[in-house]
Design an enzyme around this catalytic site. Sequence first.
Site, short mmCIF file in Angstrom:
data_model
loop_
_atom_site.label_atom_id
_atom_site.label_comp_id
_atom_site.label_asym_id
_atom_site.label_seq_id
_atom_site.Cartn_x
_atom_site.Cartn_y
_atom_site.Cartn_z
N HIS A 164 -1.66 6.96 7.74
CA HIS A 164 -0.75 7.89 7.05
C HIS A 164 -1.44 9.22 6.77
O HIS A 164 -0.80 10.27 6.77
CB HIS A 164 -0.27 7.29 5.72
CG HIS A 164 0.88 6.33 5.85
ND1 HIS A 164 2.11 6.71 6.34
CD2 HIS A 164 0.99 5.02 5.53
CE1 HIS A 164 2.93 5.66 6.32
NE2 HIS A 164 2.27 4.62 5.84
N HIS B 279 -3.41 0.78 8.52
CA HIS B 279 -2.04 1.30 8.34
C HIS B 279 -2.04 2.47 7.34
O HIS B 279 -1.47 3.52 7.62
CB HIS B 279 -1.14 0.15 7.86
CG HIS B 279 0.27 0.55 7.57
ND1 HIS B 279 1.35 0.08 8.28
CD2 HIS B 279 0.79 1.40 6.63
CE1 HIS B 279 2.46 0.62 7.80
NE2 HIS B 279 2.15 1.42 6.79
N GLU B 280 -2.69 2.26 6.19
CA GLU B 280 -2.65 3.29 5.13
C GLU B 280 -3.46 4.53 5.54
O GLU B 280 -3.01 5.65 5.30
CB GLU B 280 -3.17 2.72 3.81
CG GLU B 280 -2.34 1.57 3.24
CD GLU B 280 -0.86 1.86 3.13
OE1 GLU B 280 -0.49 3.04 2.96
OE2 GLU B 280 -0.06 0.91 3.23
N CYS C 28 6.78 -0.66 6.52
CA CYS C 28 6.31 0.54 5.84
C CYS C 28 7.42 1.07 4.93
O CYS C 28 8.57 1.12 5.34
CB CYS C 28 5.93 1.59 6.89
SG CYS C 28 5.31 3.13 6.20
N LEU C 29 7.03 1.47 3.72
CA LEU C 29 8.02 2.01 2.78
C LEU C 29 8.68 3.27 3.33
O LEU C 29 9.79 3.61 2.94
CB LEU C 29 7.34 2.32 1.43
CG LEU C 29 6.84 1.10 0.65
CD1 LEU C 29 5.96 1.55 -0.51
CD2 LEU C 29 7.99 0.25 0.16
N GLN D 43 3.11 9.82 1.64
CA GLN D 43 4.39 9.11 1.46
C GLN D 43 5.11 9.51 0.18
O GLN D 43 6.30 9.24 0.04
CB GLN D 43 4.16 7.59 1.44
CG GLN D 43 3.72 7.03 2.77
CD GLN D 43 3.59 5.53 2.68
OE1 GLN D 43 2.56 5.02 2.27
NE2 GLN D 43 4.64 4.81 3.04
N GLY E 142 0.82 -1.21 0.00
CA GLY E 142 0.00 0.00 0.00
C GLY E 142 0.85 1.25 0.00
O GLY E 142 2.04 1.23 0.35
NI NI Z 1 3.20 2.74 5.52
#
Ligand code: NI
Length: 181
Positions: free
Chosen positions: A149, A145-146, A103-104, A52, A47
């Site tokens: 953000h 999670h997304e 997480c990226l 991000q 995701g």
């Molecule tokens: Ni993330």
Amino acid sequence: MAVLKIARMGHPILRQVAATVTDPKSSQIQTLISDMIETLEDCGGIGLAAPQVHVSQRVVIYAIPGQRMGREGEEGVDVPLSVLINPRLEPLGEEMDLGTEACLSVPGLMGNVPRWRKVRLRALDAEGAPFELEVAGFHARVLQHECDHLDGILYPQRMTDLTSLSFVEEARRYFGQTAEH
Ligand code: NI
């Protein structure tokens, strides 16, 4: 289309509350969605939320391969690439699960995070049409999670026990764990 640079933990944009999208069909939002899809494919994550990629707007994309879905006991069915604009989540019930996240924006690390087991999602799709979905398990975890953000929250802030915060390499080596995304 372009592969966008990923903001990493510590960048102020990851701490901001993202703005509500006012015109999902605008060329700015449609280009953003295309670029986010290309970026996610390039990174190989599950995701991606707009903050991000340094855009403080309420847009999320995600896709879940079936083998990931199978880990927490759900059917091993792929969740195809989905676009969420202005998503809202509501927990269904009080049950929570502890599961591994990565997480990226927090590269190389993973940790165990408590999340609601079931949630109801309300959002607009890529064409701006409203839809509603009830999901559980890993799918619900990805959404939480997304969507976090969009409110300036990274998964380590949701951890209740930092003991499990590990480098992915070491977790794999000593505990056989793999990152969920
Ligand atoms: Ni993330």
